[in-house]
Enzyme design. Structure first.
Site, PDB file in Angstrom:
ATOM      1  N   ASP A 109      -2.687  34.614   1.740  1.00 38.48           N
ATOM      2  CA  ASP A 109      -1.231  34.113   2.038  1.00 38.48           C
ATOM      3  C   ASP A 109      -0.469  35.580   0.875  1.00 38.48           C
ATOM      4  OD1 ASP A 109      -1.984  32.465   2.911  1.00 38.48           O
ATOM      5  OD2 ASP A 109      -0.765  30.981   2.089  1.00 38.48           O
ATOM      6  N   HIS A 160       3.378  32.849   8.615  1.00 37.92           N
ATOM      7  CA  HIS A 160       3.925  31.862   6.851  1.00 37.92           C
ATOM      8  C   HIS A 160       4.787  31.665   7.498  1.00 37.92           C
ATOM      9  CE1 HIS A 160       2.136  29.776   4.013  1.00 37.92           C
ATOM     10  NE2 HIS A 160       2.482  31.038   3.035  1.00 37.92           N
ATOM     11  N   HIS A 259      -4.846  34.551  -2.296  1.00 37.32           N
ATOM     12  CA  HIS A 259      -3.853  35.307  -2.580  1.00 37.32           C
ATOM     13  C   HIS A 259      -3.447  36.470  -2.828  1.00 37.32           C
ATOM     14  CE1 HIS A 259      -2.319  31.136  -2.610  1.00 37.32           C
ATOM     15  NE2 HIS A 259      -0.944  31.562  -2.326  1.00 37.32           N
TER      16      HIS A 259
END
Length: 295
Positions: A109, A160, A259
């Protein structure tokens, strides 16, 4: 009725009312009142849990994604409250795997760059490995060349949302679509490429209606079967501990969420990939999800 008789009658009423308010009768009334209150609270809870129905026909109760991890290297079970996700092309792992085809799906992400995404891309490129990056509008605007590089090096670039808003508050199919389509158009405008049609809800927060709306737009929703607390740049886990944590939860068909702004992840990603390869894992594409190998 004479005045004297009326006085007697009023006295009887007062006497009768007084009898009703003996401690024993008061206790009975309190019990009945308590039961009524409990029934009302129960009804309120039921209404809150059931939620309301949006114009698209999906339920709008908010959920936060999770699954029960284990260290037995087996696939985590889907929590029963999320049993509806399969109806909307949503996945948290690949259930259609076999012992002779061990696969991991690397997903990231990415909302901004702090130098660590580039390091992760370098490590993956040098090892011939690709994954999926779920991006926001911010990183397209501020790091356009980096986003172009993702696609150029074979990674999937996925949705996203444009602004990372809480999508559980979005009950309109039109508003939901605007948030995803705005990112699609901006990505196309800035890079000349098309987004891959995979959607990940910001912070893993979603409603059944969200998933149905994503499917109607041609998206598969991608959750994860493993993630760890790596998002806070000021509270990074030591590299050795993070490596052991990730490896101890590895399982076939895993969709791992990392991440890429994490300094720890940038430090250990190469070591993770090398060890996964030694254990016989390949790195799959999200396009494999929902494909029946027997067909």
């Amino acid at each position: 009725m004479s005045g004297r008789d009326k006085t007697k009658e009023r006295g009887k009423i007062r006497e009768f009312d007084f009898a009703k308010h003996t401690p024993q009768n008061q206790k009975g009334r309190l019990i009945r009142l308590k039961r009524i209150c409990m029934a009302m609270v129960l009804m309120i809870c039921i209404v809150m849990n059931v939620g309301t129905v949006s114009a698209s026909g999906g339920e709008t109760r908010g959920f936060a994604w999770y699954c029960k991890n284990n260290t037995t290297h087996t696939q985590p079970e889907l929590p029963s409250e999320f049993s509806f996700i399969h109806e909307s092309d949503a996945y948290y792992l690949n259930p259609n795997v076999s012992d002779d085809d061990k696969v991991i799906y690397l997903t990231f992400d990415a909302g901004y760059e702090n130098g660590n995404i580039e390091k992760i891309l370098d490590a993956m490129k040098s090892r011939g490995v690709t994954g999926a990056f779920f991006i926001l509008g911010n990183i397209i605007e501020r790091n356009t060349d980096l986003v172009k590089r993702m696609k150029d090096e074979g990674h999937l670039v996925c949705n996203h949302t444009f602004s990372h808003k809480d999508m559980t508050r979005v009950t309109s199919a039109d508003v939901f679509g605007t948030e995803l389509e705005k990112l699609e158009k901006y990505y196309k405008e800035m890079t000349g490429n098309e987004l891959d049609k995979f959607y990940r809800p910001p912070k893993g927060c979603f409603t059944e209606s969200n998933l149905k709306n994503a499917k109607a737009l041609g998206y598969k929703t991608i959750f994860w079967s493993y993630a760890y607390a790596d998002w806070d740049n000021d509270k990074q886990m030591p590299a050795e501990k993070a490596y052991e944590k990730v490896m101890s939860h590895t399982h076939n068909g895993e969709i791992i969420l990392l991440h890429p702004t994490s300094a720890t992840n940038a430090e250990i990603i190469g070591q993770l990939i090398d060890e996964w390869k030694k254990q016989g894992y390949r790195f799959g594409s999200l396009y494999e999800l929902g494909v029946d190998k027997g067909s």
